[in-house]
Design an enzyme around this catalytic site. Structure first.
Site, PDB file in Angstrom:
ATOM      1  N   PHE A 125      12.561 -28.703 -20.531  1.00  0.00           N
ATOM      2  CA  PHE A 125      13.182 -29.847 -19.851  1.00  0.00           C
ATOM      3  C   PHE A 125      12.351 -30.361 -18.685  1.00  0.00           C
ATOM      4  O   PHE A 125      12.529 -31.494 -18.248  1.00  0.00           O
ATOM      5  CB  PHE A 125      14.581 -29.462 -19.330  1.00  0.00           C
ATOM      6  CG  PHE A 125      14.570 -28.692 -18.031  1.00  0.00           C
ATOM      7  CD1 PHE A 125      14.507 -29.363 -16.815  1.00  0.00           C
ATOM      8  CD2 PHE A 125      14.579 -27.305 -18.018  1.00  0.00           C
ATOM      9  CE1 PHE A 125      14.478 -28.656 -15.610  1.00  0.00           C
ATOM     10  CE2 PHE A 125      14.548 -26.597 -16.826  1.00  0.00           C
ATOM     11  CZ  PHE A 125      14.486 -27.275 -15.615  1.00  0.00           C
ATOM     12  N   CYS A 160       6.369 -25.086 -13.889  1.00  0.00           N
ATOM     13  CA  CYS A 160       5.735 -23.802 -14.229  1.00  0.00           C
ATOM     14  C   CYS A 160       4.515 -23.577 -13.356  1.00  0.00           C
ATOM     15  O   CYS A 160       3.990 -22.475 -13.293  1.00  0.00           O
ATOM     16  CB  CYS A 160       5.340 -23.784 -15.690  1.00  0.00           C
ATOM     17  SG  CYS A 160       4.030 -24.918 -16.057  1.00  0.00           S
ATOM     18  N   GLU A 167      16.906 -30.493 -25.141  1.00  0.00           N
ATOM     19  CA  GLU A 167      18.163 -31.217 -25.344  1.00  0.00           C
ATOM     20  C   GLU A 167      18.793 -31.636 -24.010  1.00  0.00           C
ATOM     21  O   GLU A 167      19.807 -32.315 -23.987  1.00  0.00           O
ATOM     22  CB  GLU A 167      19.136 -30.363 -26.178  1.00  0.00           C
ATOM     23  CG  GLU A 167      19.587 -29.048 -25.546  1.00  0.00           C
ATOM     24  CD  GLU A 167      18.605 -27.882 -25.745  1.00  0.00           C
ATOM     25  OE1 GLU A 167      17.377 -28.117 -25.733  1.00  0.00           O
ATOM     26  OE2 GLU A 167      19.087 -26.737 -25.875  1.00  0.00           O
ATOM     27  N   ARG A 168      18.173 -31.217 -22.895  1.00  0.00           N
ATOM     28  CA  ARG A 168      18.777 -31.563 -21.595  1.00  0.00           C
ATOM     29  C   ARG A 168      18.315 -32.932 -21.096  1.00  0.00           C
ATOM     30  O   ARG A 168      19.015 -33.595 -20.357  1.00  0.00           O
ATOM     31  CB  ARG A 168      18.420 -30.498 -20.564  1.00  0.00           C
ATOM     32  CG  ARG A 168      19.084 -29.182 -20.921  1.00  0.00           C
ATOM     33  CD  ARG A 168      18.744 -28.123 -19.914  1.00  0.00           C
ATOM     34  NE  ARG A 168      18.268 -26.923 -20.579  1.00  0.00           N
ATOM     35  CZ  ARG A 168      17.695 -25.915 -19.971  1.00  0.00           C
ATOM     36  NH1 ARG A 168      17.500 -25.942 -18.681  1.00  0.00           N
ATOM     37  NH2 ARG A 168      17.301 -24.868 -20.651  1.00  0.00           N
ATOM     38  N   SER A 204      10.530 -20.965 -21.666  1.00  0.00           N
ATOM     39  CA  SER A 204      10.619 -19.672 -20.976  1.00  0.00           C
ATOM     40  C   SER A 204      10.019 -18.567 -21.855  1.00  0.00           C
ATOM     41  O   SER A 204       9.903 -18.712 -23.080  1.00  0.00           O
ATOM     42  CB  SER A 204      12.072 -19.377 -20.621  1.00  0.00           C
ATOM     43  OG  SER A 204      12.885 -19.520 -21.762  1.00  0.00           O
TER      44      SER A 204
HETATM   45  P1  NAD Z   1      13.756 -22.962 -22.460  1.00  0.00           P
HETATM   46  O1  NAD Z   1      12.959 -21.794 -22.917  1.00  0.00           O
HETATM   47  O2  NAD Z   1      15.203 -22.788 -22.179  1.00  0.00           O
HETATM   48  O3  NAD Z   1      13.688 -24.126 -23.577  1.00  0.00           O
HETATM   49  C1  NAD Z   1      12.468 -24.536 -24.139  1.00  0.00           C
HETATM   50  C2  NAD Z   1      12.729 -25.037 -25.548  1.00  0.00           C
HETATM   51  O4  NAD Z   1      13.231 -23.954 -26.340  1.00  0.00           O
HETATM   52  C3  NAD Z   1      13.750 -26.152 -25.610  1.00  0.00           C
HETATM   53  O5  NAD Z   1      13.302 -27.140 -26.501  1.00  0.00           O
HETATM   54  C4  NAD Z   1      14.995 -25.459 -26.108  1.00  0.00           C
HETATM   55  O6  NAD Z   1      15.828 -26.295 -26.887  1.00  0.00           O
HETATM   56  C5  NAD Z   1      14.462 -24.331 -26.952  1.00  0.00           C
HETATM   57  N1  NAD Z   1      15.349 -23.157 -26.959  1.00  0.00           N
HETATM   58  C6  NAD Z   1      16.237 -22.819 -25.998  1.00  0.00           C
HETATM   59  N2  NAD Z   1      16.861 -21.669 -26.344  1.00  0.00           N
HETATM   60  C7  NAD Z   1      16.349 -21.282 -27.520  1.00  0.00           C
HETATM   61  C8  NAD Z   1      16.587 -20.160 -28.370  1.00  0.00           C
HETATM   62  N3  NAD Z   1      17.468 -19.213 -28.062  1.00  0.00           N
HETATM   63  N4  NAD Z   1      15.879 -20.072 -29.509  1.00  0.00           N
HETATM   64  C9  NAD Z   1      14.977 -21.010 -29.828  1.00  0.00           C
HETATM   65  N5  NAD Z   1      14.706 -22.090 -29.054  1.00  0.00           N
HETATM   66  C10 NAD Z   1      15.383 -22.227 -27.925  1.00  0.00           C
HETATM   67  O7  NAD Z   1      12.979 -23.583 -21.211  1.00  0.00           O
HETATM   68  P2  NAD Z   1      13.463 -24.721 -20.216  1.00  0.00           P
HETATM   69  O8  NAD Z   1      14.550 -24.177 -19.351  1.00  0.00           O
HETATM   70  O9  NAD Z   1      13.693 -25.973 -20.947  1.00  0.00           O
HETATM   71  O10 NAD Z   1      12.130 -24.923 -19.342  1.00  0.00           O
HETATM   72  C11 NAD Z   1      11.811 -24.123 -18.256  1.00  0.00           C
HETATM   73  C12 NAD Z   1      10.888 -22.991 -18.650  1.00  0.00           C
HETATM   74  O11 NAD Z   1       9.696 -23.493 -19.220  1.00  0.00           O
HETATM   75  C13 NAD Z   1      10.442 -22.173 -17.440  1.00  0.00           C
HETATM   76  O12 NAD Z   1      10.413 -20.823 -17.805  1.00  0.00           O
HETATM   77  C14 NAD Z   1       9.042 -22.699 -17.170  1.00  0.00           C
HETATM   78  O13 NAD Z   1       8.199 -21.805 -16.490  1.00  0.00           O
HETATM   79  C15 NAD Z   1       8.568 -22.919 -18.564  1.00  0.00           C
HETATM   80  N6  NAD Z   1       7.442 -23.837 -18.593  1.00  0.00           N
HETATM   81  C16 NAD Z   1       6.215 -23.329 -18.888  1.00  0.00           C
HETATM   82  C17 NAD Z   1       5.117 -24.155 -18.898  1.00  0.00           C
HETATM   83  C18 NAD Z   1       3.764 -23.615 -19.246  1.00  0.00           C
HETATM   84  O14 NAD Z   1       2.894 -24.392 -19.594  1.00  0.00           O
HETATM   85  N7  NAD Z   1       3.543 -22.309 -19.177  1.00  0.00           N
HETATM   86  C19 NAD Z   1       5.255 -25.517 -18.620  1.00  0.00           C
HETATM   87  C20 NAD Z   1       6.533 -26.008 -18.328  1.00  0.00           C
HETATM   88  C21 NAD Z   1       7.624 -25.156 -18.317  1.00  0.00           C
END
Ligand code: NAD
Length: 497
Positions: A147, A279, A174-175, A224
């Site tokens: 998101f 991140c 989806e957020r 994450s």
């Molecule tokens: P998230 O992991 O909750 O969601 C990421 C994606 O995974 C979304 O599209 C979501 O729909 C999907 N998802 C969620 N739950 C799932 C599940 N149980 N099974 C399969 N798919 C699922 O992350 P977020 O809260 O949207 O974003 C924040 C996180 O992203 C933080 O941990 C941040 O550090 C990380 N991030 C990392 C980078 C990087 O390049 N390393 C960059 C931006 C954000």
């Protein structure tokens, strides 16, 4: 209520499930997004599969021209895109423009595609033998995005994937799914053939469908770490190429000789910008030596207390609300946990309210001192406007802290000592290092990626790694004999001896 549908050629089927999209400023639900699954994905993949060969056959210069046209459209639509982004994410407008601009810089990189895609050639590798290697698209790629950068991260992925001749299916968070859809519409307007970029919405059900789909050859994930690891494991087990970027806990090392006024202003932006939902935020500051820590703390407190938290359209605001009520509650729980674990809560951002926006998801800036490595609040990612101070006794301990942390995305060192900076950059066990640069996000023509639990897979995002990830190398060894051979067979493996 506004409805956000899949962006699939021929229109989307009626959804069985929906997710809520908030306005984080007011706390109101402003839209509902379709949560799809296998049937929606199957349709999108079938369309992508039919469209991709013709797109791959378009010459690279023409594919690059779509990127040029897209760049112009993004620039023309920047204001509207930034407002749309802020309205669902909550970051301030200037920061939303930065989010989009950062993605656009990857598109600019992709405008050089004809050059980037040139292969290698060796003439005369043997008698009458030439060898050349070419990069071919993998076919259909998918991107699953978080998101926090709904503009930049989709462009990190679909830019190189599409420029190199793939079809691409994006599953955004989806957020805040509206900007990714808008980007796909603009790609069509830029001249991309239908079916080459489609957007499907959903949660785990859709992600699982992507991971298991036999026609998807490569998956790029950012989110994450637990989910990144899951995506990496399941996707690679299905024989796909997967790059999966995870969470972070970036440290900022402050050496005794650092310019502390500069450090404080750098930290304020890096720890609290975008409400810490980056991140590459800098949520851990590590002053070296008690004296450095005390001096830094004395300067940090007033700077943090002076931060202006406001709605995302407030041009004076340093940062806006966090994305959802659940995320706000999670951050506030971590603050309480820090207190319970024995860290010193110096500035408490809980209970912050903004007049007229009492239901918005605001969290005030928070500072902890005397945080230690055994605390859960140190080991885990909070992803909010919370800065934790971990005091290191010397340089060795300061190198060890980020090196031993489970995450290894970014790190920064603040110093005037070139030797210390060089030594640190060389030794630290982290993927991206800043020297007096608090948010060391590499420019688009270098690559972005963390180490340890911040990244699974062996290719980074964008730069040449983006081109490599979305293409496969084919190497051709050709012989054009002169006809003077003796016709004998070779039973021994040919070598260069
Ligand atoms: P998230 O992991 O909750 O969601 C990421 C994606 O995974 C979304 O599209 C979501 O729909 C999907 N998802 C969620 N739950 C799932 C599940 N149980 N099974 C399969 N798919 C699922 O992350 P977020 O809260 O949207 O974003 C924040 C996180 O992203 C933080 O941990 C941040 O550090 C990380 N991030 C990392 C980078 C990087 O390049 N390393 C960059 C931006 C954000």
């Amino acid at each position: 209520m506004r409805e956000i549908a899949h962006f699939i050629v021929g229109g989307a089927a009626e959804a069985a499930r929906y997710g809520d999209v908030y306005d984080p400023n007011t706390g109101a639900k402003q839209a509902r997004v379709a949560l799809g699954g296998k049937a929606d994905l199957d349709r999108a993949v079938a369309i992508a599969k039919a469209a991709q060969p013709a797109w791959a056959a378009v010459n690279p210069q023409r594919r690059a021209r779509v990127m040029f046209a897209f760049k112009a459209l993004i620039e023309a639509n920047m204001d509207a895109l930034a407002h749309l982004l802020s309205s669902e994410h909550g970051k301030v407008i200037a920061d939303s423009k930065g989010d989009i601009q950062r993605g656009l810089e990857v598109i600019e990189f992709c405008c050089g595609l004809p050059h980037l895609l040139k292969g290698e050639f060796t003439i005369g590798a043997g008698p009458g033998i030439d060898v050349w290697s070419m990069r071919q698209p993998i076919g259909i790629g998918a991107g699953i995005t978080p998101f926090n950068f709904p503009g930049m991260i989709p462009m990190w992925m679909f830019g190189p994937a599409i420029a190199t001749g793939n079809a691409f299916i994006l599953k955004p968070s989806e957020r805040d799914p509206s900007v990714p859809v808008r980007l796909a519409e603009l790609m069509l307007e830029a001249g991309l053939p239908e079916g080459i970029l489609q957007v499907v919405h959903g949660d785990k059900e859709m992600v699982d469908a992507i991971l298991d789909h036999p026609d998807i050859g490569g998956i790029s994930f950012v989110g994450s770490s637990d989910i990144a690891h899951y995506v990496y494991s399941r996707g690679t087990a299905a024989g796909k190429r997967v790059q999966a970027m995870g969470g972070a806990k970036n440290h900022g090392i402050v050496m005794p000789d650092a310019d502390l006024d500069q450090v404080v202003s750098d930290l304020a932006g890096a720890a609290f910008g975008s409400a810490g939902e980056r991140c590459m935020a800098l949520p851990v500051v590590v002053p070296v030596g008690e004296d450095t820590a005390d001096r830094l703390r004395a300067k940090l407190i007033p700077a943090i207390e002076a931060l202006r938290v406001g709605i995302s359209t407030d041009p004076q605001a340093h940062y806006g609300p966090v994305v959802t009520p659940q995320h706000k509650a999670k951050i506030e729980n971590y603050i309480q946990m820090g207190v319970d674990e024995g860290a010193e809560l110096v500035v408490d951002g809980r209970g912050f309210t903004l007049q007229g926006y009492e239901d918005g998801f605001f969290v005030g800036p928070t500072l902890f001192d005397h945080v230690t490595t055994d605390m859960r609040t140190y080991r885990e990612e909070i992803f909010g406007p919370v800065l934790q101070m971990v005091r290191a006794k010397d340089f060795e301990e300061a190198v060890a802290l980020p090196s031993q942390h489970q995450y290894g995305n970014g790190v920064a060192i603040f110093t005037r000592n070139g030797h210390a900076a060089r030594e640190f950059a060389q030794r630290v066990n982290v993927g991206m290092v800043g020297v007096n640069v608090p948010i060391p996000v590499p420019v688009a023509y270098h690559t972005f990626g963390g180490w340890k639990r911040s990244g699974f897979g062996d290719h980074n995002q964008h730069g040449m790694d983006g081109i490599r990830f979305w293409t496969r190398t084919k190497t051709v060894t050709g012989r054009w004999p002169d006809g003077a051979g003796d016709g004998s067979s070779a039973f021994v493996i040919p070598t260069m001896s």
